[in-house]
Design a protein around this motif. Sequence first.
Motif, PDB file in Angstrom:
ATOM      1  N   GLY A  49       0.811  -1.209   0.000  1.00 18.51           N
ATOM      2  CA  GLY A  49       0.000   0.000   0.000  1.00 18.51           C
ATOM      3  C   GLY A  49       0.846   1.260   0.000  1.00 18.51           C
ATOM      4  O   GLY A  49       0.531   2.237  -0.687  1.00 18.51           O
ATOM      5  N   LYS A  50       1.945   1.259   0.752  1.00 18.81           N
ATOM      6  CA  LYS A  50       2.833   2.428   0.816  1.00 18.81           C
ATOM      7  C   LYS A  50       3.465   2.690  -0.542  1.00 18.81           C
ATOM      8  O   LYS A  50       3.565   3.851  -0.991  1.00 18.81           O
ATOM      9  N   GLU A  51       3.914   1.629  -1.207  1.00 19.31           N
ATOM     10  CA  GLU A  51       4.535   1.778  -2.535  1.00 19.31           C
ATOM     11  C   GLU A  51       3.526   2.295  -3.553  1.00 19.31           C
ATOM     12  O   GLU A  51       3.855   3.132  -4.404  1.00 19.31           O
ATOM     13  N   ARG A  52       2.294   1.805  -3.461  1.00 21.53           N
ATOM     14  CA  ARG A  52       1.268   2.276  -4.394  1.00 21.53           C
ATOM     15  C   ARG A  52       0.966   3.749  -4.184  1.00 21.53           C
ATOM     16  O   ARG A  52       0.820   4.507  -5.146  1.00 21.53           O
ATOM     17  N   ARG A  53       0.897   4.183  -2.937  1.00 24.02           N
ATOM     18  CA  ARG A  53       0.601   5.590  -2.675  1.00 24.02           C
ATOM     19  C   ARG A  53       1.698   6.505  -3.204  1.00 24.02           C
ATOM     20  O   ARG A  53       1.428   7.633  -3.640  1.00 24.02           O
ATOM     21  N   THR A  54       2.926   6.026  -3.196  1.00 24.95           N
ATOM     22  CA  THR A  54       4.022   6.789  -3.795  1.00 24.95           C
ATOM     23  C   THR A  54       3.801   6.952  -5.293  1.00 24.95           C
ATOM     24  O   THR A  54       3.985   8.041  -5.857  1.00 24.95           O
ATOM     25  N   LEU A  55       3.394   5.861  -5.942  1.00 28.82           N
ATOM     26  CA  LEU A  55       3.134   5.925  -7.379  1.00 28.82           C
ATOM     27  C   LEU A  55       1.938   6.820  -7.691  1.00 28.82           C
ATOM     28  O   LEU A  55       1.949   7.560  -8.675  1.00 28.82           O
ATOM     29  N   TYR A  56       0.892   6.755  -6.871  1.00 29.09           N
ATOM     30  CA  TYR A  56      -0.276   7.601  -7.088  1.00 29.09           C
ATOM     31  C   TYR A  56       0.149   9.075  -7.116  1.00 29.09           C
ATOM     32  O   TYR A  56      -0.304   9.850  -7.974  1.00 29.09           O
ATOM     33  N   ARG A  57       1.004   9.435  -6.187  1.00 30.69           N
ATOM     34  CA  ARG A  57       1.444  10.835  -6.099  1.00 30.69           C
ATOM     35  C   ARG A  57       2.260  11.238  -7.328  1.00 30.69           C
ATOM     36  O   ARG A  57       2.117  12.343  -7.856  1.00 30.69           O
ATOM     37  N   LEU A  58       3.107  10.321  -7.815  1.00 29.07           N
ATOM     38  CA  LEU A  58       3.979  10.637  -8.939  1.00 29.07           C
ATOM     39  C   LEU A  58       3.251  10.656 -10.273  1.00 29.07           C
ATOM     40  O   LEU A  58       3.493  11.532 -11.114  1.00 29.07           O
ATOM     41  N   LEU A  59       2.381   9.695 -10.475  1.00 30.43           N
ATOM     42  CA  LEU A  59       1.808   9.507 -11.805  1.00 30.43           C
ATOM     43  C   LEU A  59       0.761  10.554 -12.168  1.00 30.43           C
ATOM     44  O   LEU A  59       0.587  10.878 -13.341  1.00 30.43           O
ATOM     45  N   GLY A  60       0.045  11.070 -11.195  1.00 27.38           N
ATOM     46  CA  GLY A  60      -0.964  12.075 -11.503  1.00 27.38           C
ATOM     47  C   GLY A  60      -2.278  11.454 -11.960  1.00 27.38           C
ATOM     48  O   GLY A  60      -2.330  10.298 -12.389  1.00 27.38           O
ATOM     49  N   LYS A  61      -3.335  12.233 -11.879  1.00 23.67           N
ATOM     50  CA  LYS A  61      -4.678  11.687 -12.083  1.00 23.67           C
ATOM     51  C   LYS A  61      -4.939  11.225 -13.523  1.00 23.67           C
ATOM     52  O   LYS A  61      -5.637  10.235 -13.747  1.00 23.67           O
ATOM     53  N   GLU A  62      -4.367  11.921 -14.520  1.00 20.32           N
ATOM     54  CA  GLU A  62      -4.656  11.542 -15.900  1.00 20.32           C
ATOM     55  C   GLU A  62      -4.030  10.190 -16.239  1.00 20.32           C
ATOM     56  O   GLU A  62      -4.662   9.334 -16.863  1.00 20.32           O
ATOM     57  N   ARG A  63      -2.748   9.988 -15.838  1.00 22.41           N
ATOM     58  CA  ARG A  63      -2.110   8.689 -16.108  1.00 22.41           C
ATOM     59  C   ARG A  63      -2.786   7.591 -15.269  1.00 22.41           C
ATOM     60  O   ARG A  63      -2.985   6.474 -15.740  1.00 22.41           O
ATOM     61  N   LEU A  64      -3.139   7.914 -14.047  1.00 24.00           N
ATOM     62  CA  LEU A  64      -3.805   6.927 -13.197  1.00 24.00           C
ATOM     63  C   LEU A  64      -5.164   6.520 -13.770  1.00 24.00           C
ATOM     64  O   LEU A  64      -5.565   5.358 -13.660  1.00 24.00           O
ATOM     65  N   SER A  65      -5.859   7.476 -14.397  1.00 21.07           N
ATOM     66  CA  SER A  65      -7.164   7.142 -14.981  1.00 21.07           C
ATOM     67  C   SER A  65      -7.011   6.095 -16.078  1.00 21.07           C
ATOM     68  O   SER A  65      -7.874   5.223 -16.254  1.00 21.07           O
ATOM     69  N   GLU A  66      -5.920   6.157 -16.827  1.00 18.87           N
ATOM     70  CA  GLU A  66      -5.673   5.155 -17.875  1.00 18.87           C
ATOM     71  C   GLU A  66      -5.280   3.817 -17.257  1.00 18.87           C
ATOM     72  O   GLU A  66      -5.708   2.756 -17.720  1.00 18.87           O
ATOM     73  N   ILE A  67      -4.462   3.861 -16.200  1.00 15.87           N
ATOM     74  CA  ILE A  67      -4.010   2.637 -15.538  1.00 15.87           C
ATOM     75  C   ILE A  67      -5.182   1.935 -14.863  1.00 15.87           C
ATOM     76  O   ILE A  67      -5.329   0.711 -14.951  1.00 15.87           O
ATOM     77  N   PHE A  68      -6.047   2.695 -14.199  1.00 10.11           N
ATOM     78  CA  PHE A  68      -7.141   2.101 -13.426  1.00 10.11           C
ATOM     79  C   PHE A  68      -8.163   1.384 -14.309  1.00 10.11           C
ATOM     80  O   PHE A  68      -8.894   0.513 -13.825  1.00 10.11           O
ATOM     81  N   THR A  69      -8.235   1.733 -15.597  1.00 10.89           N
ATOM     82  CA  THR A  69      -9.181   1.032 -16.477  1.00 10.89           C
ATOM     83  C   THR A  69      -8.771  -0.417 -16.706  1.00 10.89           C
ATOM     84  O   THR A  69      -9.581  -1.242 -17.129  1.00 10.89           O
ATOM     85  N   TYR A  70      -7.502  -0.753 -16.418  1.00 14.41           N
ATOM     86  CA  TYR A  70      -7.008  -2.121 -16.608  1.00 14.41           C
ATOM     87  C   TYR A  70      -7.054  -2.949 -15.316  1.00 14.41           C
ATOM     88  O   TYR A  70      -6.741  -4.133 -15.335  1.00 14.41           O
ATOM     89  N   LEU A  71      -7.420  -2.330 -14.216  1.00 12.80           N
ATOM     90  CA  LEU A  71      -7.368  -3.022 -12.928  1.00 12.80           C
ATOM     91  C   LEU A  71      -8.602  -3.880 -12.680  1.00 12.80           C
ATOM     92  O   LEU A  71      -9.724  -3.507 -13.051  1.00 12.80           O
ATOM     93  N   GLU A  72      -8.393  -5.037 -12.064  1.00 16.14           N
ATOM     94  CA  GLU A  72      -9.490  -5.820 -11.516  1.00 16.14           C
ATOM     95  C   GLU A  72      -9.726  -5.339 -10.074  1.00 16.14           C
ATOM     96  O   GLU A  72      -8.795  -4.938  -9.392  1.00 16.14           O
ATOM     97  N   ASP A  73     -10.954  -5.363  -9.623  1.00 16.19           N
ATOM     98  CA  ASP A  73     -11.294  -4.900  -8.265  1.00 16.19           C
ATOM     99  C   ASP A  73     -10.749  -3.500  -8.018  1.00 16.19           C
ATOM    100  O   ASP A  73     -10.077  -3.231  -7.021  1.00 16.19           O
ATOM    101  N   VAL A  74     -11.039  -2.598  -8.942  1.00 23.69           N
ATOM    102  CA  VAL A  74     -10.480  -1.243  -8.871  1.00 23.69           C
ATOM    103  C   VAL A  74     -10.924  -0.504  -7.612  1.00 23.69           C
ATOM    104  O   VAL A  74     -10.232   0.406  -7.127  1.00 23.69           O
TER     105      VAL A  74
END
Length: 464
Positions: A49-74
Amino acid sequence: MEKKVLKEPSFVQELLELVRAGLPDKELLGRLSGYHENDIADALAQLSGKERRTLYRLLGKERLSEIFTYLEDVEVYLKELPAQTAADIISCMDSDDAVDVLEEMDDADQEKIVSLLDDEAEKDVRLILSYDEDEIGSYMTTNYVVVGSWLTIRQAMHELVRQAGENDNISTIYVVDEKDIFYGAIDLKDLIIAREYQDLGSLVSTSYPYATDHEKIGDCIERIRDYAEDSIPILSEDGHILGIITAQDIVEVVDDEMGEDYAKLAGLTAEADLEESTAQSMKKRLPWLVVLLFLGMGVSSVVGVFEAVVAVLPIVICFQSLILDMAGNVGTQSLAVTIRVLMDEELTAKQKLSLVGKEVRVGFANGLFLGVLAFLLIGVYACVFKGNPAGNAFLISGCVSVALMLAMVVSSMVGTLVPLFFHKIKVDPAVASGPLITTINDLVAVVTYYGLAWVLLIQVFHMA
């Protein structure tokens, strides 16, 4: 010389090592930009969870929106973020992807996130959520480019460039008239190579296919698929464009429809879900099983009528399963062919008669071939392994082979007529036919086989 073999790249492992390498934020972000969003989504599941939160901060909402469309149990990942941040990410998604994510949430969380979306995203999401799941509007996206029919080529190009900043489905450009009514569509290539002096109207395909938002998926998906376009507009009843359905969406819809029909053939109401509870699975399957129990008891009682045949000629029971299985297989094949044809087109009475005739001919031809094969093999078996005289052995095998052929012919007819009948009375032939045909074919096979054994072997040839 040793031949080199290319190994399948392990992008997820590379990403895990990259995230855990302790790189400065700027360098890590630059390295991540070279990876596909699907691979990053797969890596997220293996990070803490800590590592993911670091990535969330770095990637930004637009890149995360593209990544989250590929996630299961988003929903699990969205809960690691503040509600407003989660809403901002969903606002950046295509409206259909946003709806897919929101539908995984419980009603309270869904409403909370929707209320935090930006105004345009909230409007689009609420529109798509308003449709029933079997309506084509529930699959559309509002990510498309539209221009006016009155524009010049230069103005249309300028409008395309302006809208392409927010909408990336640009291979087909939709055109509306002065009343904002759908007028037609332009292929991107045609607009790019057009000369300035050309009239925009000359590029427009005014007979471009479309569907209306409340159409049932089963009623229009075949028509949509047949046009093989990159995307097709979804219109309101008064002709306004509400959204589009893309080729990717069409593939998803067809896959869902095929999965549902496959499940229905087994007597289920929907595809089995690995995550559903035992009670939910029972609820789907038990009603048909109860019906089949009573139908099966009927078949068993018919077998009881021929008890005297089994008592006098016990060997005939050895081949009962052969007749039942072959009749069931033939009936299921005819059922599958008939339902496939019914999905593709509306048949005239003449075409229906032709379909029944064809399936009966196929059943007869296959039955004749298998009957001859069964006659030889069962005759040898009954003579050599069961010690029956050659004459009696081949009389028994002849009875089995004739019963097999008749059962296959009748089962082919039943497998075609039953779904045609249900289709006629507006009942889904897939959900109603599968288990019913299995039982009917068992009944046909039992009556045919034991009836022939009683008439031919006992009454005519007096083998008792």
